[in-house]
Design a protein around this motif. Structure first.
Motif, PDB file in Angstrom:
ATOM      1  N   GLY A   1       0.515  -1.389   0.038  1.00  0.00           N
ATOM      2  CA  GLY A   1      -0.161  -0.535  -0.155  1.00  0.00           C
ATOM      3  C   GLY A   1       0.861   0.987  -0.399  1.00  0.00           C
ATOM      4  O   GLY A   1       0.800   1.782  -0.507  1.00  0.00           O
ATOM      5  N   GLY A   2       1.705   1.719   0.395  1.00  0.00           N
ATOM      6  CA  GLY A   2       2.763   2.132   1.067  1.00  0.00           C
ATOM      7  C   GLY A   2       3.699   2.271  -0.761  1.00  0.00           C
ATOM      8  O   GLY A   2       3.225   3.517  -1.452  1.00  0.00           O
ATOM      9  N   GLN A   3       3.757   1.356  -1.492  1.00  0.00           N
ATOM     10  CA  GLN A   3       4.237   1.979  -2.397  1.00  0.00           C
ATOM     11  C   GLN A   3       3.718   2.292  -3.422  1.00  0.00           C
ATOM     12  O   GLN A   3       3.479   3.576  -4.233  1.00  0.00           O
ATOM     13  N   MET A   4       2.476   1.507  -3.371  1.00  0.00           N
ATOM     14  CA  MET A   4       1.164   2.204  -4.391  1.00  0.00           C
ATOM     15  C   MET A   4       0.419   4.065  -4.150  1.00  0.00           C
ATOM     16  O   MET A   4       0.962   4.778  -5.094  1.00  0.00           O
ATOM     17  N   ILE A   5       0.947   4.258  -2.462  1.00  0.00           N
ATOM     18  CA  ILE A   5       0.596   5.937  -2.329  1.00  0.00           C
ATOM     19  C   ILE A   5       1.520   6.564  -2.445  1.00  0.00           C
ATOM     20  O   ILE A   5       1.546   7.718  -3.684  1.00  0.00           O
ATOM     21  N   ALA A   6       3.052   5.846  -2.803  1.00  0.00           N
ATOM     22  CA  ALA A   6       4.166   6.533  -3.605  1.00  0.00           C
ATOM     23  C   ALA A   6       4.342   6.670  -4.564  1.00  0.00           C
ATOM     24  O   ALA A   6       4.863   8.169  -5.191  1.00  0.00           O
ATOM     25  N   ALA A   7       3.639   6.183  -5.520  1.00  0.00           N
ATOM     26  CA  ALA A   7       3.648   5.752  -6.864  1.00  0.00           C
ATOM     27  C   ALA A   7       2.219   7.447  -7.150  1.00  0.00           C
ATOM     28  O   ALA A   7       2.468   8.363  -8.152  1.00  0.00           O
ATOM     29  N   GLY A   8       1.524   7.497  -6.559  1.00  0.00           N
ATOM     30  CA  GLY A   8       0.122   8.436  -6.118  1.00  0.00           C
ATOM     31  C   GLY A   8       0.622   9.764  -5.910  1.00  0.00           C
ATOM     32  O   GLY A   8      -0.138  10.547  -6.745  1.00  0.00           O
ATOM     33  N   VAL A   9       1.841   9.784  -4.839  1.00  0.00           N
ATOM     34  CA  VAL A   9       2.543  11.081  -4.767  1.00  0.00           C
ATOM     35  C   VAL A   9       2.952  11.752  -6.565  1.00  0.00           C
ATOM     36  O   VAL A   9       2.889  12.910  -6.175  1.00  0.00           O
ATOM     37  N   MET A  10       3.915  10.763  -6.512  1.00  0.00           N
ATOM     38  CA  MET A  10       4.475  11.378  -8.138  1.00  0.00           C
ATOM     39  C   MET A  10       3.717  11.853  -9.385  1.00  0.00           C
ATOM     40  O   MET A  10       3.737  13.178  -9.630  1.00  0.00           O
ATOM     41  N   VAL A  11       2.906  10.874  -9.838  1.00  0.00           N
ATOM     42  CA  VAL A  11       1.735  11.267 -10.355  1.00  0.00           C
ATOM     43  C   VAL A  11       1.107  12.153 -10.417  1.00  0.00           C
ATOM     44  O   VAL A  11       0.239  12.662 -11.596  1.00  0.00           O
ATOM     45  N   VAL A  12       0.129  12.702  -8.986  1.00  0.00           N
ATOM     46  CA  VAL A  12      -0.491  14.292  -8.407  1.00  0.00           C
ATOM     47  C   VAL A  12       0.587  14.888  -9.039  1.00  0.00           C
ATOM     48  O   VAL A  12       0.157  16.229  -9.415  1.00  0.00           O
ATOM     49  N   GLN A  13       1.735  14.766  -8.538  1.00  0.00           N
ATOM     50  CA  GLN A  13       2.737  15.884  -8.959  1.00  0.00           C
ATOM     51  C   GLN A  13       3.406  15.914 -10.338  1.00  0.00           C
ATOM     52  O   GLN A  13       4.202  16.775 -10.843  1.00  0.00           O
ATOM     53  N   GLY A  14       2.696  15.541 -11.520  1.00  0.00           N
ATOM     54  CA  GLY A  14       2.708  15.645 -12.774  1.00  0.00           C
ATOM     55  C   GLY A  14       3.912  14.483 -13.459  1.00  0.00           C
ATOM     56  O   GLY A  14       4.022  14.082 -14.104  1.00  0.00           O
ATOM     57  N   LEU A  15       4.602  13.511 -12.465  1.00  0.00           N
ATOM     58  CA  LEU A  15       5.392  12.691 -12.967  1.00  0.00           C
ATOM     59  C   LEU A  15       4.749  11.862 -13.479  1.00  0.00           C
ATOM     60  O   LEU A  15       4.742  10.269 -12.825  1.00  0.00           O
ATOM     61  N   THR A  16       4.629  10.720 -14.924  1.00  0.00           N
ATOM     62  CA  THR A  16       3.192   9.627 -15.472  1.00  0.00           C
ATOM     63  C   THR A  16       3.716   9.755 -16.684  1.00  0.00           C
ATOM     64  O   THR A  16       3.793  10.361 -17.352  1.00  0.00           O
ATOM     65  N   ILE A  17       3.202   8.641 -16.599  1.00  0.00           N
ATOM     66  CA  ILE A  17       2.738   8.317 -18.338  1.00  0.00           C
ATOM     67  C   ILE A  17       2.148   9.447 -18.977  1.00  0.00           C
ATOM     68  O   ILE A  17       0.477   9.058 -18.762  1.00  0.00           O
ATOM     69  N   LEU A  18       2.395  10.305 -20.158  1.00  0.00           N
ATOM     70  CA  LEU A  18       1.308  10.735 -21.645  1.00  0.00           C
ATOM     71  C   LEU A  18       0.521   9.624 -22.406  1.00  0.00           C
ATOM     72  O   LEU A  18      -0.222   9.632 -22.925  1.00  0.00           O
ATOM     73  N   TRP A  19       1.813   9.269 -22.961  1.00  0.00           N
ATOM     74  CA  TRP A  19       1.352   8.084 -23.892  1.00  0.00           C
ATOM     75  C   TRP A  19       2.902   6.861 -24.240  1.00  0.00           C
ATOM     76  O   TRP A  19       3.468   6.560 -23.090  1.00  0.00           O
ATOM     77  N   LEU A  20       2.042   5.956 -25.393  1.00  0.00           N
ATOM     78  CA  LEU A  20       3.296   4.766 -25.475  1.00  0.00           C
ATOM     79  C   LEU A  20       2.908   4.848 -26.775  1.00  0.00           C
ATOM     80  O   LEU A  20       2.212   4.610 -27.355  1.00  0.00           O
ATOM     81  N   PRO A  21       4.372   4.018 -27.079  1.00  0.00           N
ATOM     82  CA  PRO A  21       4.488   3.647 -28.717  1.00  0.00           C
ATOM     83  C   PRO A  21       4.341   2.528 -29.017  1.00  0.00           C
ATOM     84  O   PRO A  21       5.037   1.819 -28.608  1.00  0.00           O
ATOM     85  N   VAL A  22       3.661   1.549 -29.883  1.00  0.00           N
ATOM     86  CA  VAL A  22       3.057   1.290 -29.495  1.00  0.00           C
ATOM     87  C   VAL A  22       3.157  -0.107 -31.396  1.00  0.00           C
ATOM     88  O   VAL A  22       3.203   1.503 -31.611  1.00  0.00           O
ATOM     89  N   PRO A  23       4.109  -0.648 -30.917  1.00  0.00           N
ATOM     90  CA  PRO A  23       4.434  -1.357 -32.354  1.00  0.00           C
ATOM     91  C   PRO A  23       3.583  -2.031 -33.145  1.00  0.00           C
ATOM     92  O   PRO A  23       2.968  -2.526 -33.151  1.00  0.00           O
ATOM     93  N   GLY A  24       3.689  -1.620 -34.187  1.00  0.00           N
ATOM     94  CA  GLY A  24       2.702  -1.657 -35.624  1.00  0.00           C
ATOM     95  C   GLY A  24       1.536  -1.103 -35.200  1.00  0.00           C
ATOM     96  O   GLY A  24       0.444  -0.945 -36.374  1.00  0.00           O
ATOM     97  N   VAL A  25       0.995   0.231 -34.204  1.00  0.00           N
ATOM     98  CA  VAL A  25      -0.116   0.705 -33.834  1.00  0.00           C
ATOM     99  C   VAL A  25       0.732   2.462 -34.273  1.00  0.00           C
ATOM    100  O   VAL A  25      -0.434   3.173 -35.396  1.00  0.00           O
ATOM    101  N   GLY A  26       1.451   2.709 -33.384  1.00  0.00           N
ATOM    102  CA  GLY A  26       2.487   3.719 -33.636  1.00  0.00           C
ATOM    103  C   GLY A  26       1.654   4.842 -32.097  1.00  0.00           C
ATOM    104  O   GLY A  26       2.020   3.920 -31.118  1.00  0.00           O
ATOM    105  N   LEU A  27       1.399   5.561 -32.456  1.00  0.00           N
ATOM    106  CA  LEU A  27       1.525   6.410 -30.893  1.00  0.00           C
ATOM    107  C   LEU A  27      -0.104   6.239 -30.153  1.00  0.00           C
ATOM    108  O   LEU A  27      -0.898   6.587 -31.092  1.00  0.00           O
ATOM    109  N   VAL A  28      -0.405   5.844 -29.256  1.00  0.00           N
ATOM    110  CA  VAL A  28      -1.522   5.605 -28.749  1.00  0.00           C
ATOM    111  C   VAL A  28      -1.868   6.986 -27.349  1.00  0.00           C
ATOM    112  O   VAL A  28      -0.103   6.296 -26.070  1.00  0.00           O
TER     113      VAL A  28
END
Length: 449
Positions: free
Chosen positions: A109-136
């Motif tokens: 639970g602490g690991q998930m909260i620490a990850a959530g703290v980073m997401v709230v402050q902007g450190l998050t995944i915005l898109w993913l490059p998928v082979p065969g599909v492109g940018l998602v």
């Protein structure tokens, strides 16, 4: 590059200098748990090495904030503050676990909260490059779930592999070196400023590991504990997330020719982005195998055992140091192999080199199974591991003709087992596996006694 190297050296120096006082503090605080069934070391060893690593992280970020070129990272991005916030939270949880052994679900639970703290402050995944599909492009909830999953998986992968002296710090340092070279190429080669935070995080993480390794190599005087393993896992995941969510692929000039050729060009360049765990593939594989093994037996996935990859290397017959070096070798081969392929996927020499080094690694891995024995006339000149000891019946027959008059009992006695010579547990904090002779008692001085 010079400012990154300066940040790395200062981080390593602060971590190295603080580890000694932290070790003494851990002994006084009683952060020296008893030997468990799954442990490899045979003497109680202090933990809390993550304290020195966390202050090394803070020192690296503080120095980078005052450097001319790296100061722009803090001015244009909130990611350093997000990383520091998540690192502080996961570090506190690790310190409590090193001292009080908190429940595994609470740590999760602490690991998930620490990850959530980073997401709230902007450190998050915005898109993913998928082979065969492109940018998602991903939605906010999808990006949050992916970020939390990546952070939790990386933290536990590093935590699971932390079972031998110097293993986790060395493997993370090797993986981070490959990631640093990739991120620096994106930042300097293509002029993409969004890759600067990931490059800075990788440099600081290398400094944390390099500063701690001299105290943690076999025989270790201190362990990093969960306060260190979870910390470096989070920083490594934060570096990968920073690159994955911020770089615009249009600026990499990969779109040329047909759509199919463009996809093939993007795949090698984005392998470290799509699969950041590929540079720590060994810990990730150990994590997956551990979960499968424990659930198959009806145990909790968090139940500790002696089935990890490094334990299996010891069972095969490798020594402690050689097992660590083998894990280093495979980590470097996978990390730098992926890095080389991402730079030039059309070169057949890279593929052939990886295949050849993989064969060498397999030979090293299975070497104890094929340990040669020296002939009788050469047994005096080779190490004991290569000698062939006679059978009891042969030893009795040779006793009558032994010119030195060696008793038959001495010839029939089997070689001593390493475990029989182990010293009794003490509180010196070392983890030597063999017996160390103690100095003889000195007579009390009559003048000053």
């Amino acid at each position: 590059m010079r400012e990154y190297l300066l940040t790395l050296l200062i981080t390593a120096a602060v971590t190295y200098l603080l580890t000694g006082p932290v070790r003494k503090f851990a002994i006084v605080a009683g952060a020296m748990p008893e030997i468990r069934a799954r442990d490899v070391h045979r003497e109680p060893t202090p933990r809390l090495g993550g304290i020195a690593m966390f202050f090394g992280l803070c020192a690296g970020l503080l120095v980078a904030d005052h450097l001319e070129n790296l100061n722009e990272v803090f001015a244009k991005s909130n990611e350093p503050r997000a990383l520091l916030s998540g690192a502080a939270l996961i570090w506190l949880i690790g310190v409590l676990d090193d001292k009080f052994e908190i429940d595994a679900l609470i740590k999760l639970g602490g690991q998930m909260i620490a990850a959530g703290v980073m997401v709230v402050q902007g450190l998050t995944i915005l898109w993913l490059p998928v082979p065969g599909v492109g940018l998602v492009a991903v939605t906010q909830w999808q990006g949050t779930l992916l970020t939390v999953a990546l952070v939790v998986i990386t933290i536990n992968a590093v935590n699971f592999v932390d079972g031998l002296d110097g293993l986790a710090a060395g493997m993370v340092c090797i993986a981070t070196a490959a990631f640093f070279m990739y991120a620096y190429r994106i930042w300097y080669g293509y002029g993409i400023e969004a890759a600067a935070p990931a490059t800075l995080f990788a440099a600081i993480l290398m400094g944390m590991c390099l500063g701690f390794l001299p105290h943690n190599m076999h025989p270790a005087r201190i362990f990093m504990g969960d306060s260190g393993s979870m910390l470096i896992g989070l920083v490594l995941a934060g570096s990968a997330i920073s690159v994955t969510g911020q770089i615009d692929p249009d600026r990499l000039n990969l779109f040329s020719g047909s759509e199919r050729s463009t996809v093939h060009q993007m795949v090698p360049a984005y392998i470290p982005l799509l699969l950041p765990l590929s540079i720590i593939a060994i810990p990730a594989a150990d994590l997956v195998l551990a979960i499968v093994r424990r659930t198959w037996r009806g145990q909790s996935p968090f139940a500790a055992d002696r089935g990890h990859l490094h334990h299996r290397l010891l069972e095969i017959g490798h020594s402690h140091s050689r097992a660590v070096l083998i894990m280093y070798f495979w980590s470097a081969l996978i990390g730098f192999g992926v890095l080389a392929y991402s730079v030039n996927s059309a070169s057949m020499w890279i593929v052939l080199g990886v295949v050849f080094l993989s064969a060498v690694g397999l030979v090293m891995l299975l070497l104890p199974r094929f340990t040669p024995h020296a002939p009788r006339w050469a047994q005096r000149f080779v190490p004991p591991r290569y000698r062939r000891y006679p059978e009891p019946s042969e030893a009795v027959e040779e006793a009558a003709t032994d010119p030195a008059g060696t008793p038959a009992e001495a010839l029939t006695e089997p070689p001593p087992e390493p475990a029989a010579a182990a010293a009794a547990p003490s509180l010196n904090g070392a983890t030597a596996l063999g017996h160390r002779p103690r100095p003889s008692a000195r007579p009390k001085d009559k003048t000053y006694g």
